[in-house]
Write an enzyme that holds these catalytic residues in place. Sequence first.
Site, PDB file in Angstrom:
ATOM      1  N   ASP A 107       0.872  -1.451  -0.045  1.00  0.00           N
ATOM      2  CA  ASP A 107      -0.362  -0.260   0.345  1.00  0.00           C
ATOM      3  C   ASP A 107       0.940   1.361  -0.043  1.00  0.00           C
ATOM      4  O   ASP A 107       1.571   1.681   0.914  1.00  0.00           O
ATOM      5  CB  ASP A 107      -0.993   0.156   1.333  1.00  0.00           C
ATOM      6  CG  ASP A 107      -1.709   0.575   0.960  1.00  0.00           C
ATOM      7  OD1 ASP A 107      -2.189   2.158   0.351  1.00  0.00           O
ATOM      8  OD2 ASP A 107      -3.071   1.024   1.848  1.00  0.00           O
ATOM      9  N   ARG A 109      -0.514   4.657  -0.688  1.00  0.00           N
ATOM     10  CA  ARG A 109      -0.691   5.543  -0.615  1.00  0.00           C
ATOM     11  C   ARG A 109      -0.295   6.711   0.750  1.00  0.00           C
ATOM     12  O   ARG A 109       0.152   6.591   1.477  1.00  0.00           O
ATOM     13  CB  ARG A 109      -2.403   5.288  -0.012  1.00  0.00           C
ATOM     14  CG  ARG A 109      -3.682   4.506  -1.380  1.00  0.00           C
ATOM     15  CD  ARG A 109      -4.372   4.271  -1.116  1.00  0.00           C
ATOM     16  NE  ARG A 109      -4.475   3.240  -0.234  1.00  0.00           N
ATOM     17  CZ  ARG A 109      -5.263   2.110  -0.178  1.00  0.00           C
ATOM     18  NH1 ARG A 109      -7.098   2.712   0.189  1.00  0.00           N
ATOM     19  NH2 ARG A 109      -5.596   1.719   0.584  1.00  0.00           N
TER      20      ARG A 109
HETATM   21  N1  LIG Z   1      -2.212  -2.437  -6.286  1.00  0.00           N
HETATM   22  C1  LIG Z   1      -3.134  -3.487  -6.604  1.00  0.00           C
HETATM   23  N2  LIG Z   1      -4.494  -2.146  -5.960  1.00  0.00           N
HETATM   24  C2  LIG Z   1      -6.229  -2.180  -6.539  1.00  0.00           C
HETATM   25  C3  LIG Z   1      -5.819  -3.631  -6.536  1.00  0.00           C
HETATM   26  N3  LIG Z   1      -7.156  -3.416  -6.747  1.00  0.00           N
HETATM   27  C4  LIG Z   1      -8.253  -2.619  -6.385  1.00  0.00           C
HETATM   28  N4  LIG Z   1      -7.076  -1.997  -5.827  1.00  0.00           N
HETATM   29  C5  LIG Z   1      -6.820  -0.688  -5.203  1.00  0.00           C
HETATM   30  O1  LIG Z   1      -7.069  -0.059  -4.109  1.00  0.00           O
HETATM   31  C6  LIG Z   1      -7.533   0.708  -3.112  1.00  0.00           C
HETATM   32  C7  LIG Z   1      -8.620   0.725  -2.732  1.00  0.00           C
HETATM   33  O2  LIG Z   1      -8.299   0.035  -1.826  1.00  0.00           O
HETATM   34  P1  LIG Z   1      -9.016  -0.984  -0.742  1.00  0.00           P
HETATM   35  O3  LIG Z   1      -7.987  -1.761  -0.339  1.00  0.00           O
HETATM   36  O4  LIG Z   1      -9.471  -1.672  -1.901  1.00  0.00           O
HETATM   37  O5  LIG Z   1      -9.381  -0.611   0.256  1.00  0.00           O
HETATM   38  P2  LIG Z   1      -9.431   0.759   1.086  1.00  0.00           P
HETATM   39  O6  LIG Z   1      -9.660   2.086   0.516  1.00  0.00           O
HETATM   40  O7  LIG Z   1      -7.893   0.652   1.676  1.00  0.00           O
HETATM   41  O8  LIG Z   1     -10.238   0.638   2.673  1.00  0.00           O
HETATM   42  P3  LIG Z   1     -12.012   0.560   2.757  1.00  0.00           P
HETATM   43  O9  LIG Z   1     -11.519   2.513   2.996  1.00  0.00           O
HETATM   44  O10 LIG Z   1     -12.838   0.009   3.354  1.00  0.00           O
HETATM   45  O11 LIG Z   1     -12.547   0.685   1.021  1.00  0.00           O
HETATM   46  C8  LIG Z   1      -8.240   1.849  -5.224  1.00  0.00           C
HETATM   47  O12 LIG Z   1      -6.934   2.826  -5.212  1.00  0.00           O
HETATM   48  C9  LIG Z   1      -7.501   1.030  -5.694  1.00  0.00           C
HETATM   49  O13 LIG Z   1      -7.433   1.407  -7.205  1.00  0.00           O
HETATM   50  C10 LIG Z   1      -5.437  -5.142  -6.897  1.00  0.00           C
HETATM   51  O14 LIG Z   1      -5.482  -5.889  -6.842  1.00  0.00           O
HETATM   52  N5  LIG Z   1      -3.824  -4.025  -6.937  1.00  0.00           N
END
Ligand SMILES: Nc1nc2c(ncn2[C@@H]2O[C@H](COP(=O)(O)OP(=O)(O)OP(=O)(O)O)[C@@H](O)[C@H]2O)c(=O)[nH]1
Length: 184
Positions: A107, A109
């Site tokens: 992650d 972010r």
């Molecule tokens: N690298 C990667 N990113 C992904 C994948 N699937 C979804 N994403 C990204 O994950 C992000 C969303 O994060 P999530 O981990 O689904 O959820 P979160 O935001 O951490 O948690 P919530 O607030 O509960 O939704 C978005 O930017 C998506 O583009 C994947 O398989 N690989």
Amino acid sequence: MVGFEDTVTGKEHVALVCGDVSGDAPVLARMHSECLTGDSLFSLRCDCGFQLQEALRRISEEGRGVLLYLRQEGRGIGLLNKIKAYHLQDQGADTVEANEQLGFAADMRDYSLCLPMLKHLGIQSVRLMTNNPRKVKALEAAGVTVAERVPLQVGKNRHNEGYLQTKMGKLGHMMQDEHFRDQE
Ligand SMILES: Nc1nc2c(ncn2[C@@H]2O[C@H](COP(=O)(O)OP(=O)(O)OP(=O)(O)O)[C@@H](O)[C@H]2O)c(=O)[nH]1
Ligand SMILES: [Zn+2]
């Protein structure tokens, strides 16, 4: 709708505001990370699009709230790298392993822009819709007051079961099977 520019990354973010978000009462909020495939192209591989819709529905039902649409595609690795990660996942890697095979952390972010965005909108504290305790911690570390975490469990389907399982097992997401509203 209010637009913001991150002068460090050049990324453009958006806030959708509903009702009067000023005052002491914590504001119902979603910090949504961009997912072009799920949010706009109806992909069933993840739960992003369903969470986006449900968050907006709850905000409009409450008549007061905010959604920050953060341009952190693919948990910060970008769209093209996410597509590469999907190819690796099709060969058996899970979402974390695929990121690692591409040389990225699970992650990537960064939530540091959220505080100035919320301040600009006059928002003092939030009731955050998320299943991700690390997101709560990261926002608090960035100076955002999170009064409450509100679960946002929607959109489980047969295509994203493994993906959701990995989020729970490896990324610490708090989700309970019985709380899911299924989407077929
Ligand atoms: N690298 C990667 N990113 C992904 C994948 N699937 C979804 N994403 C990204 O994950 C992000 C969303 O994060 P999530 O981990 O689904 O959820 P979160 O935001 O951490 O948690 P919530 O607030 O509960 O939704 C978005 O930017 C998506 O583009 C994947 O398989 N690989
Ligand atoms: Zn997604």
